[in-house]
Design an enzyme around this catalytic site. Structure first.
Site, short mmCIF file in Angstrom:
data_model
loop_
_atom_site.label_atom_id
_atom_site.label_comp_id
_atom_site.label_asym_id
_atom_site.label_seq_id
_atom_site.Cartn_x
_atom_site.Cartn_y
_atom_site.Cartn_z
N GLU A 135 -4.82 -8.90 -0.09
CA GLU A 135 -5.82 -8.82 1.16
C GLU A 135 -7.02 -8.67 0.52
O GLU A 135 -7.43 -7.88 -0.37
CB GLU A 135 -5.45 -7.63 1.72
N GLU A 145 0.77 -1.17 -0.23
CA GLU A 145 0.01 0.02 -0.10
C GLU A 145 0.86 1.42 -0.07
O GLU A 145 0.83 2.28 0.89
CB GLU A 145 -0.92 0.00 1.17
#
Length: 418
Positions: free
Chosen positions: A343, A215
């Site tokens: 995820e 991220e």
């Protein structure tokens, strides 16, 4: 008298010369002269005490796409090695128990073939040359080895090392995707990956996958999440992230051995699907031609992640998921670039039947196009004062059982396309 006069003249001449010399030293530099640049310090870790890999395994012939498909379904060791506290005790600083071999064995016995091990590194640096505490590296290696012994695939990454705000480095270690932080960011990233590559190389075959970043984004700004090509700030950050990914790939390949061939995956901005699907995302040049893309998908957000959002599943969710997966397939998988969802998950809203349908749809739509999904698990399950926010609990680690065994069975069956 002549001698006296001669000595006097000599003394006067010497005084004049000294005065001129003194005056020369006191001259001020030209007004437009540039100040001398400080000596550049290149900080490189000292490998003397680094953890090294002494194993020897032959790296297989599977392509990256084949490896990801063989992963089947996966689970994240969430909020554990990725905790942001310092020292060896940081593993439990977010409320998780210390990881044991029994936990990993129980996960494998349940039918999960992949474990993603998020790991944070900046809080374990012990000197200004980016040297990682060898005790921390040894601990990460221990957990990775347990999973490898269980014949699982392991994804290892750099996780919570993105700055929490746009602060110029080197006030703290880590990275931030802006031009002003580029040099120090690359020093941190390349030196960290050099050490990971020392610890993990020839002793690990294709069952170990490296994920460059997690991220990467402009933390602490209004542009932190999501991604839009129309946002010039995000677009510039994605360009920096492209540079990060390229330099990390270069570092890993330069370590030789199995790492010269290993599958390396990478995200776009914030691990969104929109960033890698845009033209702003550029895959690194790779002599091994073995790269993959990692995305995160909590979709649709009101159902999957928003605590006060909807708790009802609808068939439209499946069609929307299928559309995104097909886009990823068209751009990457069909062109030999592996893709996995690093995820995903749906928070517990006391809606087991709806979540079963969502998980079934999510996993199957991905598997249809060769994409494997790895569920995020922070072991938070019960509703509390914050309602259902962040309730991504599935596996009871200490007991090696599942909060909802029927839901787990859905995950396994869907991944195997049963």
């Amino acid at each position: 008298m002549k001698k006296i006069i001669s000595l006097a003249l000599t003394a006067m001449l010497s005084f004049a010369l000294i005065s001129c010399a003194s005056g020369a030293k006191k001259e001020e530099p030209a007004k437009n002269a540039k100040p001398a640049e400080p000596e550049k310090i290149v900080r490189v870790f000292d490998a003397t005490n680094a953890v090294t890999d002494t194993g020897s395994k032959e790296y297989g012939t599977k392509t990256g796409v084949e490896i990801v498909y063989d992963m089947t379904t996966g689970w994240n060791l969430g909020n554990t090695l990725d905790a942001t506290g310092g020292g060896l005790n940081s593993e439990t600083s977010w409320g998780q128990p210390r990881t044991t071999k029994e936990m990993i064995d129980g996960l494998a016995a349940s039918g999960f073939k992949t474990i993603r091990i998020p790991a944070t590194w900046h809080n374990h640096i012990i000197d200004s040359n980016y040297t990682i505490d060898p005790r921390w590296m040894a601990r990460v290696k221990e957990i990775v080895d347990w999973a490898i012994e269980d014949d699982m695939y392991v994804i290892l990454n750099i996780h919570h090392d993105n700055f929490s705000r746009n602060t110029k480095m080197p006030y703290r270690y880590g990275y931030y995707p802006t031009e002003e932080n580029l040099e120090e960011s690359l020093s941190f990233l390349t030196n960290t990956w050099k050490q990971i590559c020392l610890a993990f190389n020839n002793g690990y075959d294709e069952h170990l996958v490296f994920e460059t970043l997690n991220e990467p984004r402009l933390c602490g700004t209004n542009s932190e999440w999501n991604y839009s090509t129309g946002n010039p700030v995000q677009k510039a950050a994605q360009g920096i992230i492209n540079t990060f990914n390229q330099e990390i790939v270069n570092t890993i390949r330069a370590s030789g051995g199995n790492n010269a061939k290993r599958l390396i995956t990478m995200p776009g901005y914030a691990c969104t699907t929109s960033a890698p699907l845009s033209s702003d995302f550029v895959l690194p040049a790779d002599p091994a031609n073995n790269l993959g893309v990692a995305v995160h998908m909590y979709s649709p957000y009101p159902f999957a992640m928003q605590g006060d959002g909807t708790s009802k599943y609808s068939p439209k969710m499946a069609s929307d998921l299928a559309y995104t997966f097909k886009q990823l397939e068209a751009k990457f998988v069909k062109n030999g670039i592996a893709v996995y969802v690093g995820e995903y998950g749906a928070v517990n809203k006391e809606n087991p039947e709806d979540r079963k349908q969502w998980f079934n749809a999510f996993i199957r739509q991905g598997r249809k196009v060769g994409i494997t999904s790895i569920v995020w698990d922070n072991q938070a399950y019960e509703k509390d004062k914050n309602g259902f926010t962040e309730k991504f609990g599935y596996y009871k680690r200490a007991e090696q059982t599942w909060f909802e065994p029927e839901l787990t069975e859905v995950m396994i069956q869907a991944a195997n396309m049963e």
